[in-house]
Design a protein around this motif. Structure first.
Motif, PDB file in Angstrom:
ATOM      1  N   GLU A 215       0.785  -1.243   0.000  1.00 43.70           N
ATOM      2  CA  GLU A 215       0.000   0.000   0.000  1.00 43.70           C
ATOM      3  C   GLU A 215       0.813   1.288   0.000  1.00 43.70           C
TER       4      GLU A 215
ATOM      5  N   THR B  99       3.116   5.014   9.614  1.00 43.85           N
ATOM      6  CA  THR B  99       2.102   4.113  10.132  1.00 43.85           C
ATOM      7  C   THR B  99       2.190   4.076  11.661  1.00 43.85           C
TER       8      THR B  99
ATOM      9  N   ASP C  54      -2.565   5.670   3.211  1.00 41.18           N
ATOM     10  CA  ASP C  54      -3.064   4.311   2.957  1.00 41.18           C
ATOM     11  C   ASP C  54      -4.215   4.329   1.959  1.00 41.18           C
TER      12      ASP C  54
ATOM     13  N   HIS D  84      -7.826  -0.720   5.579  1.00 38.84           N
ATOM     14  CA  HIS D  84      -7.550  -1.354   4.279  1.00 38.84           C
ATOM     15  C   HIS D  84      -8.709  -2.213   3.777  1.00 38.84           C
TER      16      HIS D  84
HETATM   17 ZN   LIG Z   1      -0.106   2.267   6.137  1.00 38.74          ZN
END
Ligand SMILES: [Zn+2]
Length: 305
Positions: free
Chosen positions: A78, A189, A239, A262
């Motif tokens: 991603e 992240t 993302d 996701h």
């Molecule tokens: Zn991510």
């Protein structure tokens, strides 16, 4: 708005640790022909199988986006896909010597920096878009994604975590290569210590360290400091941009994502693509214009390229 397709001006060669496998993984990005799209190659497997970036080959899991043709897979695609979407890259071959794309510092910064160090090359073909032509909504539990027609690509993301450092955060952005670099690419992240320890115990995270992510306990940050106060929601936007690129064609429209991950991103974009009333697959230029227009010549900015 970018009207021509674009590829890399030179090869980009990277290596880092895969957090799932714990292996050192080499990733090489190569320029590709017009209309080639985005193709991954598992160079470490016999016969070097190719996996094209196509919606049916993309799976959204809780922790990562996975590319798989049913027999071969590549995890954690991603952040690289986000960089390609954000920078407006249409054609590239991605050679990977391992089962996943390394996480590096948890952001897309290394991809952006290394790609731009060697420059981009415009190609003599109209850029291809997935264009949203009618509002379309996908819900899953508390999560919601709304697609609406718009010029260019605009994203809005809202997250809410019961944590003193996060709480409720929101960001809206008109996406282009400049705004992507300034506002999104650097955002790392994040994960919660308890969750990471649980996954380590189960053997799901063989690699991964405090260098790969923002790690939080119930009170605050376990490592370093935030790059910006709302780095969390900016990473969600990073993302989302990667997950919206499952066709390898840029998206044109407005996307509003609330409390999503996701799994919902991928489910929503797959549903959108199979709703003929909501999308159109289009070129940025009328075909005849290509006979009269020649893309400007690209220059490599970095002498080592
Ligand atoms: Zn991510």
């Amino acid at each position: 708005m970018q009207r021509f397709q674009q590829t890399l001006a030179a090869i980009v060669d990277l290596e880092g640790e895969g957090v799932f496998s714990g292996q050192r993984v080499r990733v090489v990005l190569e320029p590709a022909e017009t209309d080639a799209g985005v193709v991954f190659v598992r160079e470490d497997l016999p016969g070097a199988p190719r996996i094209a970036l196509r919606p049916e080959n993309v799976l959204g899991t809780e922790g990562a986006t996975v590319l798989s043709d049913g027999r071969h897979s590549i995890y954690m695609v991603e952040h690289l896909l986000s960089a390609l979407h954000g920078l407006g890259i249409d054609n590239v071959v991605i050679r990977v010597w391992g089962p996943e794309i390394p996480l590096f510092d948890g952001s897309a910064e290394i991809f952006v920096r290394e790609i731009l160090a060697c420059g981009l090359k415009l190609q003599p073909a109209a850029k291809r878009f997935v264009e949203i032509i009618r509002s379309f909504e996908v819900r899953n539990g508390v999560g919601r994604i709304l697609f609406r027609p718009a010029e260019g690509l605009t994203i809005s993301v809202r997250i809410a975590f019961q944590h003193p450092l996060i709480g409720e955060q929101e960001i809206s952005l008109r996406v282009n290569p400049i705004s992507y670099q300034r506002e999104i690419a650097f955002a790392r992240t994040f994960g919660f210590k308890e969750d990471l320890l649980r996954r380590k115990e189960k053997g799901l995270l063989k690699g991964g360290s405090l260098a790969n992510a923002i790690v939080l306990d119930e009170k605050g940050l376990l490592n370093g400091s935030l790059r910006v106060q709302d780095e969390f929601v900016r990473h969600k936007a990073l993302d989302l941009l990667g997950d919206l690129f499952v066709t390898g064609w840029a998206l044109k429209g407005e996307v509003r994502a609330e409390l999503s991950g996701h799994k919902l991103h991928i489910e929503a974009v797959k549903n959108l693509l199979t709703a003929p009333e909501a999308v159109r697959f289009s070129d940025g230029l009328p075909a005849v214009a290509l006979f009269f227009l020649t893309p400007p010549r690209a220059r490599a900015i970095n002498p080592r390229c």
